[in-house]
Design an enzyme around this catalytic site. Structure first.
Site, PDB file in Angstrom:
ATOM      1  N   ARG A 121       0.707  -1.275  -0.223  1.00 57.88           N
ATOM      2  CA  ARG A 121       0.185  -0.097  -0.055  1.00 57.88           C
ATOM      3  C   ARG A 121       1.012   0.801   0.139  1.00 57.88           C
ATOM      4  NH1 ARG A 121      -2.906  -3.104   3.671  1.00 57.88           N
ATOM      5  NH2 ARG A 121      -4.700  -4.170   2.528  1.00 57.88           N
ATOM      6  N   LYS A 143       3.337  11.861 -10.932  1.00 55.59           N
ATOM      7  CA  LYS A 143       2.211  10.901 -12.195  1.00 55.59           C
ATOM      8  C   LYS A 143       2.980   9.474 -12.298  1.00 55.59           C
ATOM      9  CE  LYS A 143      -0.675  14.050 -14.878  1.00 55.59           C
ATOM     10  NZ  LYS A 143      -0.644  14.358 -16.257  1.00 55.59           N
ATOM     11  N   GLU A 185       9.900  19.573 -24.529  1.00 56.23           N
ATOM     12  CA  GLU A 185       9.492  19.323 -23.161  1.00 56.23           C
ATOM     13  C   GLU A 185      10.331  20.223 -22.734  1.00 56.23           C
ATOM     14  OE1 GLU A 185       7.105  17.562 -22.270  1.00 56.23           O
ATOM     15  OE2 GLU A 185       7.507  15.584 -22.766  1.00 56.23           O
ATOM     16  N   LYS A 227       8.023  23.466 -13.942  1.00 54.43           N
ATOM     17  CA  LYS A 227       6.520  22.592 -13.174  1.00 54.43           C
ATOM     18  C   LYS A 227       6.672  21.664 -11.109  1.00 54.43           C
ATOM     19  CE  LYS A 227       4.972  17.609 -13.972  1.00 54.43           C
ATOM     20  NZ  LYS A 227       5.687  16.597 -14.790  1.00 54.43           N
ATOM     21  N   GLU A 237      -4.078  18.151 -11.564  1.00 56.89           N
ATOM     22  CA  GLU A 237      -5.234  18.238 -12.633  1.00 56.89           C
ATOM     23  C   GLU A 237      -6.108  18.788 -12.561  1.00 56.89           C
ATOM     24  OE1 GLU A 237      -2.780  16.249 -15.941  1.00 56.89           O
ATOM     25  OE2 GLU A 237      -4.611  17.185 -17.156  1.00 56.89           O
ATOM     26  N   ARG A 241      -2.545  21.899 -14.079  1.00 59.11           N
ATOM     27  CA  ARG A 241      -1.609  21.897 -14.426  1.00 59.11           C
ATOM     28  C   ARG A 241      -1.941  21.269 -15.841  1.00 59.11           C
ATOM     29  NH1 ARG A 241       0.938  15.898 -10.865  1.00 59.11           N
ATOM     30  NH2 ARG A 241       1.918  15.724 -12.905  1.00 59.11           N
ATOM     31  N   ASN A 245       0.281  19.832 -21.385  1.00 64.68           N
ATOM     32  CA  ASN A 245       0.102  19.707 -21.643  1.00 64.68           C
ATOM     33  C   ASN A 245      -0.252  19.795 -23.177  1.00 64.68           C
ATOM     34  OD1 ASN A 245      -0.594  17.338 -20.688  1.00 64.68           O
ATOM     35  ND2 ASN A 245      -2.797  17.793 -19.913  1.00 64.68           N
ATOM     36  N   HIS A 248       0.053  18.427 -26.768  1.00 64.30           N
ATOM     37  CA  HIS A 248       0.027  16.792 -26.498  1.00 64.30           C
ATOM     38  C   HIS A 248      -0.909  16.060 -27.001  1.00 64.30           C
ATOM     39  CE1 HIS A 248       3.841  17.541 -24.132  1.00 64.30           C
ATOM     40  NE2 HIS A 248       4.008  16.168 -23.317  1.00 64.30           N
ATOM     41  N   HIS A 252       0.036  13.052 -28.841  1.00 64.21           N
ATOM     42  CA  HIS A 252      -0.139  11.208 -28.107  1.00 64.21           C
ATOM     43  C   HIS A 252      -1.320  10.737 -29.565  1.00 64.21           C
ATOM     44  CE1 HIS A 252      -0.398  12.834 -23.965  1.00 64.21           C
ATOM     45  NE2 HIS A 252       0.491  12.132 -24.047  1.00 64.21           N
ATOM     46  N   HIS A 265       7.941  10.129 -28.117  1.00 61.80           N
ATOM     47  CA  HIS A 265       7.595  10.891 -27.721  1.00 61.80           C
ATOM     48  C   HIS A 265       7.884  13.067 -27.960  1.00 61.80           C
ATOM     49  CE1 HIS A 265       4.410  13.001 -24.588  1.00 61.80           C
ATOM     50  NE2 HIS A 265       4.995  13.753 -24.269  1.00 61.80           N
TER      51      HIS A 265
HETATM   52  N1  LIG Z   1       5.027  10.812 -15.008  1.00 64.17           N
HETATM   53  C1  LIG Z   1       5.007  11.879 -15.648  1.00 64.17           C
HETATM   54  O1  LIG Z   1       4.636  12.576 -15.983  1.00 64.17           O
HETATM   55  C2  LIG Z   1       5.708  11.706 -16.523  1.00 64.17           C
HETATM   56  C3  LIG Z   1       5.752  12.880 -17.883  1.00 64.17           C
HETATM   57  C4  LIG Z   1       5.995  12.317 -19.700  1.00 64.17           C
HETATM   58  C5  LIG Z   1       6.726  11.610 -19.536  1.00 64.17           C
HETATM   59  N2  LIG Z   1       6.202  10.343 -19.443  1.00 64.17           N
HETATM   60  C6  LIG Z   1       6.274   8.973 -19.713  1.00 64.17           C
HETATM   61  O2  LIG Z   1       7.967   9.180 -20.122  1.00 64.17           O
HETATM   62  C7  LIG Z   1       8.335   7.952 -21.240  1.00 64.17           C
HETATM   63  C8  LIG Z   1       9.414   8.518 -21.851  1.00 64.17           C
HETATM   64  O3  LIG Z   1      10.415   8.948 -20.686  1.00 64.17           O
HETATM   65  P1  LIG Z   1      12.103   8.747 -21.176  1.00 64.17           P
HETATM   66  O4  LIG Z   1      11.353   9.436 -23.386  1.00 64.17           O
HETATM   67  O5  LIG Z   1      12.825   9.119 -20.916  1.00 64.17           O
HETATM   68  O6  LIG Z   1      12.077   6.480 -22.227  1.00 64.17           O
HETATM   69  P2  LIG Z   1      13.239   6.240 -21.765  1.00 64.17           P
HETATM   70  O7  LIG Z   1      12.408   5.528 -20.175  1.00 64.17           O
HETATM   71  O8  LIG Z   1      12.363   4.884 -22.544  1.00 64.17           O
HETATM   72  O9  LIG Z   1      14.267   6.375 -22.149  1.00 64.17           O
HETATM   73  C9  LIG Z   1      14.630   6.317 -23.483  1.00 64.17           C
HETATM   74  C10 LIG Z   1      15.780   5.197 -23.943  1.00 64.17           C
HETATM   75  O10 LIG Z   1      17.064   6.105 -23.399  1.00 64.17           O
HETATM   76  C11 LIG Z   1      17.089   4.518 -22.439  1.00 64.17           C
HETATM   77  N3  LIG Z   1      18.036   5.756 -21.816  1.00 64.17           N
HETATM   78  C12 LIG Z   1      17.845   6.362 -20.514  1.00 64.17           C
HETATM   79  N4  LIG Z   1      18.708   7.217 -20.100  1.00 64.17           N
HETATM   80  C13 LIG Z   1      20.144   6.432 -20.770  1.00 64.17           C
HETATM   81  C14 LIG Z   1      21.126   7.203 -20.201  1.00 64.17           C
HETATM   82  N5  LIG Z   1      21.575   7.922 -19.099  1.00 64.17           N
HETATM   83  N6  LIG Z   1      22.177   6.567 -21.334  1.00 64.17           N
HETATM   84  C15 LIG Z   1      21.785   5.700 -22.199  1.00 64.17           C
HETATM   85  N7  LIG Z   1      20.726   5.513 -22.213  1.00 64.17           N
HETATM   86  C16 LIG Z   1      20.119   5.813 -20.832  1.00 64.17           C
HETATM   87  C17 LIG Z   1      16.500   3.888 -21.994  1.00 64.17           C
HETATM   88  O11 LIG Z   1      16.857   2.681 -22.210  1.00 64.17           O
HETATM   89  C18 LIG Z   1      15.102   3.704 -23.222  1.00 64.17           C
HETATM   90  O12 LIG Z   1      15.623   3.552 -24.318  1.00 64.17           O
HETATM   91  C19 LIG Z   1       6.801   7.432 -21.313  1.00 64.17           C
HETATM   92  O13 LIG Z   1       6.457   5.664 -20.529  1.00 64.17           O
HETATM   93  C20 LIG Z   1       5.830   8.970 -21.591  1.00 64.17           C
HETATM   94  O14 LIG Z   1       4.920   7.987 -20.924  1.00 64.17           O
HETATM   95  C21 LIG Z   1       6.160  10.650 -17.847  1.00 64.17           C
HETATM   96 ZN   LIG Z   2       5.232  15.281 -23.025  1.00 61.22          ZN
END
Ligand SMILES: NC(=O)c1ccc[n+]([C@@H]2O[C@H](COP(=O)([O-])OP(=O)(O)OC[C@H]3O[C@@H](n4cnc5c(N)ncnc54)[C@H](O)[C@@H]3O)[C@@H](O)[C@H]2O)c1
Ligand SMILES: [Zn+2]
Length: 363
Positions: A121, A143, A185, A227, A237, A241, A245, A248, A252, A265
């Site tokens: 939990r 999130k 971003e 942020k 949100e 917040r 987006n 987005h 998306h 993304h």
């Molecule tokens: N929670 C939130 O508020 C929020 C906001 C925006 C995006 N997201 C989520 O984030 C995700 C995308 O995140 P991302 O763009 O970081 O993608 P990711 O986590 O898939 O990382 C991108 C790639 O880079 C690699 N990688 C990461 N760090 C590295 C490093 N230092 N050196 C070499 N390789 C590295 C990873 O293994 C992956 O292959 C999506 O699932 C999206 O929905 C969440």
């Molecule tokens: Zn985004």
């Protein structure tokens, strides 16, 4: 090191930004006074690079860490992976005072955060984001969640980390394409909140692309401040917040119709933001000079700014926009810019206007 506070009452936490922070992970976690047992959740690309350093830092501070490496990429954000993590946590006897370190990009952060939110939990968790996108966006704000077959992020929670450590050194191994995607971003924060940041990016983008430490730490800090301010005012949100987006809704939908294959993304929201700037010019009177500056900055970042769609892809895109979580009562609502640095949310936009904005290059 720079520190940004996320102001959420008893759940407030610090974002620390600087070089060499991974080596201090253990000491930083000790300040939170958690139990000794902990788990690092990372992925197949990040664990071999930084997993041992994280483990060593935790052991040095008296913790007993285990390392869980999930597959790299979006498919790891699944209930199946969550289940596998739970089993490993139980085998390692994690208890209520134990904690989880999310070491990786947004995928790992969202997944590990969801595991932390639900195991026993809820146990503590610390974000150690290693992509630019995760440092400026996904690691902050609480999130967390995973995907279902029927859509992204459909299962999740609002669950804040206890600490976020952005080690700038970890970005050195990040592939260039991923770094540029994160810039989308970064540019977004300028558009939605901070004209001075936008101008700084127009001046300093080349420095950022070269990973110049001062520019990088300044810009990442500013993004985290924005942020933190937005999340501090509207954690779940219900209003403000939504400005995060910007671009987005279209982004998306583009990701969805290309089955999360063609675009990262950041690339999809680059196209989305440029199109949304055009919508803003049409509907809210964003000066066209500013819409062009927006397009030019994304171009300068090496990001895509428009897309060619055939009739059936267009139909799918609109269907995907209507399925977006942000739609309420069947109506697509947009965040639009009045000026660079100032946006409004909840704006209705006719489908024909969206179509035109998406497919024209602009002058
Ligand atoms: N929670 C939130 O508020 C929020 C906001 C925006 C995006 N997201 C989520 O984030 C995700 C995308 O995140 P991302 O763009 O970081 O993608 P990711 O986590 O898939 O990382 C991108 C790639 O880079 C690699 N990688 C990461 N760090 C590295 C490093 N230092 N050196 C070499 N390789 C590295 C990873 O293994 C992956 O292959 C999506 O699932 C999206 O929905 C969440
Ligand atoms: Zn985004």
């Amino acid at each position: 090191m720079r520190i940004v506070k996320v102001p959420l009452g008893r759940r407030s936490y610090d974002i620390k930004i600087g070089s060499g922070l991974l080596a201090r992970l253990g000491a930083e976690c000790s300040r939170l006074k958690p139990g000794r047992n902990c788990a690092i959740i990372s992925d197949a690309n990040v664990a071999p690079r930084f997993g041992n350093a994280a483990k060593r830092a935790l052991i040095k501070a008296g913790f007993r860490p285990m390392l869980i490496a999930v597959p790299a990429g979006e498919t790891a954000k699944s209930l199946k992976t969550v289940q596998e993590c739970y089993d490993q946590l139980a085998a390692h006897h994690l208890e209520r005072k134990s904690f989880i370190v999310a070491l990786g990009g947004g995928v790992v952060g969202d997944l590990a955060g969801f595991v932390a939110a639900t195991y026993l939990r809820g146990i503590g968790f610390v974000q150690v984001p290693t992509t630019l996108l995760a440092q400026v966006d996904s690691s902050v704000g609480g999130k967390v969640g995973v995907n279902l077959k029927s859509g992204k992020n459909l299962v999740g929670a609002f669950y804040q980390p206890r600490l976020v450590l952005c080690d700038l050194d970890s970005l050195r191994t990040l592939p260039d394409r991923e770094f540029r995607a994160g810039l989308a971003e970064v540019i977004k924060y300028g558009i939605i909140y901070d004209a001075a940041l936008f101008e700084q990016l127009e001046r300093d983008l080349a420095k950022l692309l070269k990973h110049e430490p001062k520019a990088l730490s300044e810009v990442i800090t500013r993004c985290c401040e924005i942020k933190a301010t937005v999340v501090g005012q509207d954690e779940t949100e219900s209003g403000l917040r939504a400005i995060l987006n910007f671009g987005h809704t279209i982004g998306h939908a583009l990701e969805a119709i290309s089955h999360y294959g063609k675009y990262l993304h950041g690339e999809a929201i680059s196209i989305g933001q440029v199109a949304t700037a055009k919508l803003s010019a049409e509907i809210l009177g964003l000066p066209s000079r500013e819409a062009h500056r927006i397009r030019d900055l994304f171009k300068l970042g090496g990001l895509p700014t428009c897309v060619k769609l055939n009739a059936s892809q267009r139909k799918n895109l609109f269907a995907a926009m209507r399925l977006d979580k942000k739609v309420s009562g069947g109506e697509i609502k947009f965040v639009l810019a009045k000026h660079i640095g100032k946006v409004v949310w909840g704006q209705k936009v006719p489908a024909s206007t969206i179509e035109k904005a998406l497919t024209t290059e602009g002058r």
